[in-house]
Structure formats: C-alpha cells, structure tokens
Design an enzyme around this catalytic site. Structure first.
Site, short mmCIF file in Angstrom:
data_model
loop_
_atom_site.label_atom_id
_atom_site.label_comp_id
_atom_site.label_asym_id
_atom_site.label_seq_id
_atom_site.Cartn_x
_atom_site.Cartn_y
_atom_site.Cartn_z
CE LYS A 92 -0.35 -4.12 4.46
NZ LYS A 92 -0.18 -5.25 3.52
CD GLU A 114 3.53 2.70 7.13
OE1 GLU A 114 3.08 3.56 7.91
OE2 GLU A 114 3.30 1.48 7.25
CB SER A 381 -2.12 -12.25 3.82
OG SER A 381 -1.31 -12.30 2.66
C1 LIG Z 1 0.96 -5.90 3.25
C2 LIG Z 1 0.68 -7.30 2.94
C3 LIG Z 1 1.49 -8.34 3.42
C4 LIG Z 1 2.75 -8.13 4.20
O1 LIG Z 1 2.59 -7.56 5.44
P1 LIG Z 1 2.72 -8.39 6.81
O2 LIG Z 1 2.78 -7.34 7.83
O3 LIG Z 1 3.95 -9.22 6.71
O4 LIG Z 1 1.51 -9.23 6.90
C5 LIG Z 1 1.12 -9.65 3.14
N1 LIG Z 1 0.04 -9.93 2.39
C6 LIG Z 1 -0.76 -8.94 1.90
C7 LIG Z 1 -1.93 -9.32 1.06
C8 LIG Z 1 -0.46 -7.60 2.14
O5 LIG Z 1 -1.25 -6.65 1.64
#
Ligand SMILES: *Cc1c(COP(=O)(O)O)cnc(C)c1O
Length: 398
Positions: A92, A114, A381
C-alpha cells in the site's frame, strides 16, 4: 517491458465498467487531479522524487525469492514477490507515497483516507508525516475496535483518526464519510483512495503507482530463473496489488494471471467477498463494477477472515480483464487461507498477511495440477504481524 498497454477511455471506462459517478462538487477536483497526474507522469522531477522515496523510504526494490520448501508442499515451483518487506508492511505504501507527492504538487496541505483494517491508514499516515501533510483517517468504529494497534500507530504518526459509527461501522461506511469530508473541503484536501476503486482517475492512477511491482518482478524473475513465470497469483480485495503485478505481463498471453477473491465460509454460504462468480453490475463509491448486492440493489454484507479482502466491490479494470479472458479469477476460503498462512510460517519462516494467504492457498490447492516444473509467482502483498491476534482467535488458541 511488454509493449501491451491497456488504458481506459478518456472518461475512465474499462469497457462497460469504471467511469465517474460523483456529486457535482467533486467533478472539478477529479479533473484537476487527472490533469496534475498526467503532468506528473511526464515530469522527470516528479518521477525522480517518486523513485527516490520508493527506494529510501519504502525500501524498493523488493526481492523475488524461490520458496523451495513451500514448493514441495504445493507440488509446483513457487516464487514470492516480497512486498511484505516494504515499510509499514504491505504494497500500500507505493500508492500513498505517489498520492502524497501529487498532493504537494497540487499545493494542498491536507490529506484524508479511509481504512478498513488500518493498513492503508497507516501507509497514508506514514507518507503524510514524511511530506509534512495534515492527515485525517476515517475508520469504522467496529474496525477501530478490532484493530486498536493500527489506530495507535496512525496516531503516533501524527494522523487524526475519526471513528465512523454509521451503518455496519466498517470500511464502506468509512469510505462514505471520507467522500463527505472531501465534498466539503475539496479546495485544501486530497482524498488518498486506497485501492483501484472509486471514480476516474483513481483506478488508473492507483494502478500506475503499483505497476512497479510487476515491472520489477519481470526483470527479477528472468535474472533468477530465466524467462517468464507460467502463472502469476495475487489476492484481490479492490485489486491493487494484483493489477500492480499483472500489468507488466498483460501482453504475454502465455503467462496465466490468477486473481484470488475471498470465499469466506464458502461461496454457497453467502458469507464471502467473491464478486466475480455472481457477476452483478452496479455502482458503488463512484465507479460501475461488479458488486455484491441483493435483488433490490442494496449492497450486501461481506465476510472474510482478512479485512483487506472484505469489501463488496471489485476494481473495474479487473471486471474488464475477467470479461475479456485476459485474467482469471478464483477464490479461497477462510479455512484454506489459514492453512496456507501456517504453511508459509513453518516452511519458509515468513508470516504472510491473511490477504496474501489467499493467493498462497490457491497455489497449494492447484499446484499438483500445474505440475512440478510449473513456475508460479505469488505476490506476497503484505506481512502477517497485524494478523497474529486474529489467527489465534479464529483457530481457538487466543
Ligand atoms: C489492503 C491489502 C490487500 C487488498 O487490497 P488490494 O487493493 O486488493 O491489493 C491485500 N493484501 C494486503 C497485505 C493488504 O494490506
């Protein structure tokens, strides 16, 4: 780099999806945002600031590694793109750094955001502090209760956290409140939206700030093992980490792209956040896309063990990729994600986010079918430190 470039039309439409459904007062702000964003893209000074900050503050590039012990369990070769190693713990920060730099460029002193579990709020608060911007984060009071530590992290980073007591007191209520704030303070405020959602130009802009994931991964994979992976896998909440990985490979038809939604307690239970199987089109928070709604068009309650996937709308570009067969979408249940979480912890010494665990779960389920020579690149992610209490609670150990 692939020569294939997928862009929406001038109104931000990805085929029948996307666009901009906002009150009159925001039209001008969105036009200004798009104009500044286009200028910034071709401004070497902006690009240098962005690259420098991604390197020195966020920690890019993140490595690609081969997960050999996890591969044995999955029955195929598994590689991980390590977005979990970034500052504040997830992909993010790529987006919040980009949007804070744009905010400075527009001469606005204040940002709002948000947040659901608090990850986007923390990434926004950190970038806002770095660039000296006033920061207000809207968060449902139910989420704030569940994620106390992230609320305190945001406060320590200098942000004001405003709890929202409306509706189900979760993410979609926080988005409503942030949009309301933006309408009243649009002159001095930029709204840092946290995924590839919302009105144009957010879906394309947020995507572009995350494209670095796939651009790096393409070169790193080639250097590590030669050529391109056979399959890309990423979890899909709004879809920002997935599109960030997929985009640099969209011109490569031989590379399968798999987005994994949250199946919660199972699709048949109705308690999930998988938008693709129902394929129901509607408008939510400024964009037309696939959303979970009832026969009257009321947005349904969603469920996932991972807060980051627990949202009723899918990013419009993913809806379009799905319709064209350019990417495919699957899902993993809470139970499968928890098993994958534990597997990565024990086999690789990495605590994955519960969101990312959905992508790992797909790989564990499908690996043997893909075969032991198949090379699967999973977007990790985020890291799972934030999820420790939740994992203990749902597995009855807390
Ligand atoms: C917020 C988040 C997501 C989901 O958001 P996307 O916009 O679909 O990427 C996925 N993995 C992590 C670790 C997150 O913090």
């Amino acid at each position: 780099m692939s020569a294939f470039e997928q862009q929406p039309d001038a109104g931000g439409h990805f085929g029948p999806y996307g666009g901009s459904f906002v009150p009159e007062t925001l039209v001008h702000a969105l036009e200004e945002l798009e104009r500044e964003y286009r200028r910034a893209q071709s401004d070497p000074g902006f690009q240098k600031d962005l690259l420098d900050t991604l390197r020195d503050f966020a920690g890019r590039p993140t490595p690609v590694i081969e997960a050999k012990r996890f591969s044995e369990a999955a029955g195929c070769r598994v590689f991980l793109k390590r977005e979990d190693l970034l500052h504040t713990g997830a992909h993010k920060i790529n987006n919040t750094i980009g949007q804070c730099l744009l905010t400075k460029r527009m001469g606005k002193p204040r940002v709002i955001a948000e947040t659901g579990a608090g990850q986007h709020g923390v990434a926004t608060a950190a970038a806002a502090a770095r660039f000296g911007l006033e920061c207000v984060v809207y968060m449902g009071s139910e989420d704030a209760r569940r994620q106390k530590l992230n609320v305190e992290r945001m406060r320590l980073l200098g942000a004001e956290v405003r709890e929202v007591h409306a509706g189900s007191r979760t993410l979609k209520d926080a988005v409503n409140e942030a949009l309301r704030d933006w309408v009243t303070r649009v002159r001095d405020t930029h709204y840092i939206l946290g995924s590839v959602l919302g009105p144009h130009p957010f879906p394309v802009m947020v995507r572009d700030f995350h494209r670095v994931i796939g651009i790096e991964a393409r070169a790193q994979f080639d250097a590590l093992d030669g050529g391109l992976p056979d399959v890309l896998v990423a979890c899909v909440g709004g879809g920002s980490n997935a599109i960030g990985l997929f985009h640099a490979f969209l011109g490569d038809a031989g590379v399968r792209k798999v987005g994994v939604e949250a199946a919660g307690h199972g699709i048949a239970s109705g308690k999930h956040a998988a938008r693709v199987p129902e394929h129901s089109v509607g408008v939510l928070h400024g964009t037309r896309t696939l959303i979970l709604q009832d026969e009257d068009g009321m947005v349904r309650e969603t469920h996932s063990v991972s807060a980051g996937l627990d949202y009723p709308a899918l990013g419009p570009e993913h809806a379009w990729l799905n319709d064209q067969g350019l990417a495919e979408y699957s899902s993993a249940t809470d139970e499968e994600a928890l098993a994958a979480f534990e597997a990565l912890c024990r086999l690789e010494g990495i605590l994955p986010a519960l969101e990312s665990s959905h992508a790992l779960a797909w790989t564990l389920r499908e690996g043997r079918t893909l075969g032991e020579d198949a090379r699967v690149l999973v977007n990790l992610s985020g890291r799972g430190d934030k999820d420790v209490a939740e994992v203990l609670r749902v597995t009855g150990r807390g």
